[in-house]
Design an enzyme around this catalytic site. Structure first.
Site, PDB file in Angstrom:
ATOM      1  N   CYS A 111      31.395 -41.721  48.566  1.00  9.85           N
ATOM      2  CA  CYS A 111      32.689 -41.698  49.253  1.00  9.85           C
ATOM      3  C   CYS A 111      33.746 -40.978  48.404  1.00  9.85           C
ATOM      4  O   CYS A 111      33.968 -41.342  47.242  1.00  9.85           O
ATOM      5  CB  CYS A 111      33.148 -43.125  49.561  1.00  9.85           C
ATOM      6  SG  CYS A 111      34.728 -43.133  50.400  1.00  9.85           S
ATOM      7  N   LYS A 152      23.277 -44.134  48.875  1.00  5.07           N
ATOM      8  CA  LYS A 152      23.714 -42.977  49.678  1.00  5.07           C
ATOM      9  C   LYS A 152      24.676 -42.174  48.811  1.00  5.07           C
ATOM     10  O   LYS A 152      25.653 -42.712  48.295  1.00  5.07           O
ATOM     11  CB  LYS A 152      24.394 -43.461  50.956  1.00  5.07           C
ATOM     12  CG  LYS A 152      24.921 -42.352  51.839  1.00  5.07           C
ATOM     13  CD  LYS A 152      25.306 -42.913  53.194  1.00  5.07           C
ATOM     14  CE  LYS A 152      25.889 -41.867  54.108  1.00  5.07           C
ATOM     15  NZ  LYS A 152      27.298 -41.547  53.802  1.00  5.07           N
ATOM     16  N   ASN A 216      21.313 -36.097  55.476  1.00  6.93           N
ATOM     17  CA  ASN A 216      22.502 -36.418  56.267  1.00  6.93           C
ATOM     18  C   ASN A 216      23.523 -35.273  56.188  1.00  6.93           C
ATOM     19  O   ASN A 216      23.664 -34.637  55.148  1.00  6.93           O
ATOM     20  CB  ASN A 216      23.116 -37.726  55.730  1.00  6.93           C
ATOM     21  CG  ASN A 216      24.510 -38.014  56.265  1.00  6.93           C
ATOM     22  OD1 ASN A 216      25.472 -38.063  55.509  1.00  6.93           O
ATOM     23  ND2 ASN A 216      24.643 -38.193  57.560  1.00  6.93           N
ATOM     24  N   GLY A 217      24.209 -35.061  57.315  1.00  2.00           N
ATOM     25  CA  GLY A 217      25.304 -34.092  57.347  1.00  2.00           C
ATOM     26  C   GLY A 217      25.226 -33.153  58.535  1.00  2.00           C
ATOM     27  O   GLY A 217      24.319 -32.325  58.612  1.00  2.00           O
ATOM     28  N   ASP A 218      26.147 -33.326  59.494  1.00  3.12           N
ATOM     29  CA  ASP A 218      26.298 -32.406  60.641  1.00  3.12           C
ATOM     30  C   ASP A 218      25.151 -32.442  61.655  1.00  3.12           C
ATOM     31  O   ASP A 218      25.069 -31.535  62.481  1.00  3.12           O
ATOM     32  CB  ASP A 218      26.418 -30.934  60.185  1.00  3.12           C
ATOM     33  CG  ASP A 218      27.631 -30.677  59.307  1.00  3.12           C
ATOM     34  OD1 ASP A 218      28.569 -31.485  59.351  1.00  3.12           O
ATOM     35  OD2 ASP A 218      27.624 -29.658  58.590  1.00  3.12           O
ATOM     36  N   GLY A 240      25.749 -39.556  61.807  1.00  4.12           N
ATOM     37  CA  GLY A 240      27.036 -40.236  61.744  1.00  4.12           C
ATOM     38  C   GLY A 240      27.902 -39.867  62.926  1.00  4.12           C
ATOM     39  O   GLY A 240      27.879 -40.506  63.985  1.00  4.12           O
ATOM     40  N   ARG A 241      28.640 -38.771  62.782  1.00  2.00           N
ATOM     41  CA  ARG A 241      29.629 -38.434  63.812  1.00  2.00           C
ATOM     42  C   ARG A 241      29.013 -38.141  65.171  1.00  2.00           C
ATOM     43  O   ARG A 241      29.712 -38.187  66.179  1.00  2.00           O
ATOM     44  CB  ARG A 241      30.497 -37.268  63.314  1.00  2.00           C
ATOM     45  CG  ARG A 241      31.460 -37.713  62.202  1.00  2.00           C
ATOM     46  CD  ARG A 241      32.047 -36.546  61.467  1.00  2.00           C
ATOM     47  NE  ARG A 241      31.007 -35.777  60.795  1.00  2.00           N
ATOM     48  CZ  ARG A 241      31.211 -34.624  60.191  1.00  2.00           C
ATOM     49  NH1 ARG A 241      32.397 -34.085  60.182  1.00  2.00           N
ATOM     50  NH2 ARG A 241      30.209 -34.011  59.589  1.00  2.00           N
TER      51      ARG A 241
HETATM   52  C1  LIG Z   1      35.194 -42.105  59.937  1.00  2.00           C
HETATM   53  C2  LIG Z   1      34.148 -42.037  58.856  1.00  2.00           C
HETATM   54  C3  LIG Z   1      33.862 -43.169  58.110  1.00  2.00           C
HETATM   55  C4  LIG Z   1      32.884 -43.121  57.116  1.00  2.00           C
HETATM   56  N1  LIG Z   1      32.569 -44.273  56.432  1.00  2.00           N
HETATM   57  C5  LIG Z   1      31.530 -44.271  55.544  1.00  2.00           C
HETATM   58  C6  LIG Z   1      31.121 -45.475  54.904  1.00  2.00           C
HETATM   59  O1  LIG Z   1      31.651 -46.561  55.143  1.00  2.00           O
HETATM   60  N2  LIG Z   1      30.081 -45.390  54.014  1.00  2.00           N
HETATM   61  C7  LIG Z   1      29.427 -44.205  53.738  1.00  2.00           C
HETATM   62  O2  LIG Z   1      28.478 -44.179  52.947  1.00  2.00           O
HETATM   63  N3  LIG Z   1      29.820 -43.062  54.346  1.00  2.00           N
HETATM   64  C8  LIG Z   1      30.815 -43.064  55.243  1.00  2.00           C
HETATM   65  N4  LIG Z   1      31.142 -41.919  55.899  1.00  2.00           N
HETATM   66  C9  LIG Z   1      30.294 -40.701  55.714  1.00  2.00           C
HETATM   67  C10 LIG Z   1      29.180 -40.705  56.786  1.00  2.00           C
HETATM   68  O3  LIG Z   1      28.330 -41.819  56.662  1.00  2.00           O
HETATM   69  C11 LIG Z   1      28.358 -39.400  56.717  1.00  2.00           C
HETATM   70  O4  LIG Z   1      27.792 -39.292  55.430  1.00  2.00           O
HETATM   71  C12 LIG Z   1      29.183 -38.162  57.005  1.00  2.00           C
HETATM   72  O5  LIG Z   1      30.020 -38.363  58.130  1.00  2.00           O
HETATM   73  C13 LIG Z   1      28.280 -36.937  57.260  1.00  2.00           C
HETATM   74  O6  LIG Z   1      27.353 -37.200  58.296  1.00  2.00           O
HETATM   75  P1  LIG Z   1      27.606 -36.742  59.832  1.00  2.00           P
HETATM   76  O7  LIG Z   1      27.923 -35.267  59.796  1.00  2.00           O
HETATM   77  O8  LIG Z   1      26.325 -37.058  60.548  1.00  2.00           O
HETATM   78  O9  LIG Z   1      28.786 -37.530  60.327  1.00  2.00           O
HETATM   79  C14 LIG Z   1      32.164 -41.921  56.860  1.00  2.00           C
HETATM   80  C15 LIG Z   1      32.463 -40.778  57.605  1.00  2.00           C
HETATM   81  C16 LIG Z   1      33.440 -40.822  58.595  1.00  2.00           C
HETATM   82  C17 LIG Z   1      33.708 -39.569  59.408  1.00  2.00           C
END
Ligand SMILES: Cc1cc2nc3c(=O)[nH]c(=O)nc-3n(C[C@H](O)[C@H](O)[C@H](O)COP(=O)(O)O)c2cc1C
Length: 324
Positions: A111, A152, A216-218, A240-241
């Site tokens: 984070c 992570k 992970n990512g996008d 995630g998103r």
């Molecule tokens: C609103 C938001 C909250 C997030 N909270 C966490 C979290 O609590 N713990 C964590 O490890 N990553 C957190 N992330 C990162 C996501 O888990 C992920 O690694 C990141 O969004 C990239 O993946 P994606 O492109 O599939 O969203 C957060 C991301 C977003 C956008």
């Protein structure tokens, strides 16, 4: 150790931790619409959990961190994600997870948020691998080796330095490692470095064949994840998103395939579950979901604007009923 990780299909799909998004309300809805193979809670402060329960004596039913760790049986296997730079509170939090039936403990080491890094946690661990290993060891002590511990993280801090950083994690006794394919410095501003996927997977495997490697990512869909796994060899992919506005994403359905009725009914169901959380969460947090659920159809912009004016569940219900 053998654990649920060994029983999953290949590739498996994981619901990412998203603070104030994958709360118990949305997680339960996702589990009903289309369950991922593994679910993570949003991150919870191990220090906060310890202090609120042990120092301040706040009853669990009034503790927002305990609320965030609620889950339904349908979400299994479910991991509690924690952050801290304090081995004692990590051990405490990991023991909490063990005693409260979690299937695993995940440690946030990626984070980039200033408030988390200031505590030496999140991505700050990348700059201090020795401390990171102490935190992992503490989590393993807390779980008594009965449930798996995972991490992570990101590709590096200011630059891509996975060759230096990841071996510390791979040698630490963790069962699974999720790699968000960006550095701390890149935040989410550049595209995830999937061009490095194949070499990273093989680097991790050469170091430790036992650790499950998750990318992970996008990733926008399960189909995209399958292609990455097939081309690069990942054990699992974390989304995630992609779950914004689409609790069916793990069934392979894309947002474009959802009907208006499905979008609005699931938003209502989410709002009802959100309203039932105790202690209550601020209604404004729910509004994060409106744009994702209410778009792509005639009248969506107007409805969204009206929903943004609502202040509670009954106003939201009235607004949605009027539209339908
Ligand atoms: C609103 C938001 C909250 C997030 N909270 C966490 C979290 O609590 N713990 C964590 O490890 N990553 C957190 N992330 C990162 C996501 O888990 C992920 O690694 C990141 O969004 C990239 O993946 P994606 O492109 O599939 O969203 C957060 C991301 C977003 C956008």
């Amino acid at each position: 150790m053998k654990s649920f990780w060994d029983t999953l299909p290949k590739p498996f799909f994981v619901l990412a931790p998203l603070a104030d998004v994958t709360d118990p309300a949305y997680r339960a809805l996702i589990a009903e619409c289309g369950k991922p193979d593994v679910t993570y809670t949003e991150f919870v402060s191990a220090d906060g959990l310890f202090h609120m329960r042990e120092k301040k004596g706040i009853p669990d039913e009034e503790n927002p961190l305990v609320r965030d760790l609620q889950y339904t049986e349908g979400e299994r296997p479910i991991l509690a994600q924690f952050f801290t730079s304090n081995p004692e509170t990590m051990e405490y939090a990991a023991r909490y997870a063990l005693l409260h039936g979690f299937d695993g403990v995940d440690i946030n080491m990626g984070c980039p948020d200033a408030s988390i890094e200031k505590q030496g946690a999140g991505a700050a661990h990348i700059k201090n691998p020795e401390q990171a290993c102490e935190i992992i060891a503490a989590a393993i002590r807390g779980t008594e080796g009965k449930i798996p511990v995972s991490v992570k993280t990101r590709l590096g801090y200011n630059k891509i330095e996975y060759q230096e950083w990841l071996p510390h994690l791979l040698d630490s006794g963790i069962s699974a490692l999720t790699i968000h394919m960006r550095t701390r410095k890149e935040m989410s501003k550049v595209k995830a470095h999937w061009e490095l996927g194949k070499e990273i997977v093989s680097f991790c495997r050469d170091r430790n064949r036992e650790v499950f490697i998750i990318g992970n990512g996008d990733i926008a869909s399960v189909e995209e994840g399958r292609t990455l796994a097939c081309e690069q060899g990942w054990d699992g992919l974390m989304l995630g998103r992609a779950i914004f506005g689409n609790p069916w994403v793990f069934t392979g359905r894309t947002s474009e395939e959802l009907s208006i009725s499905e979008r609005l009914t699931s938003l209502l169901s989410l709002a009802q579950r959100f309203d039932a959380l105790r202690p209550k969460k601020h209604y404004a947090i729910l509004k994060k979901h409106f744009k994702a659920f209410v778009n792509g159809f005639d009248g969506a912009a107007e409805l969204r604007a009206r929903l943004m004016e609502t202040n509670n569940l009954s106003e939201l219900e009235a607004c949605l009923n009027e539209f339908r």
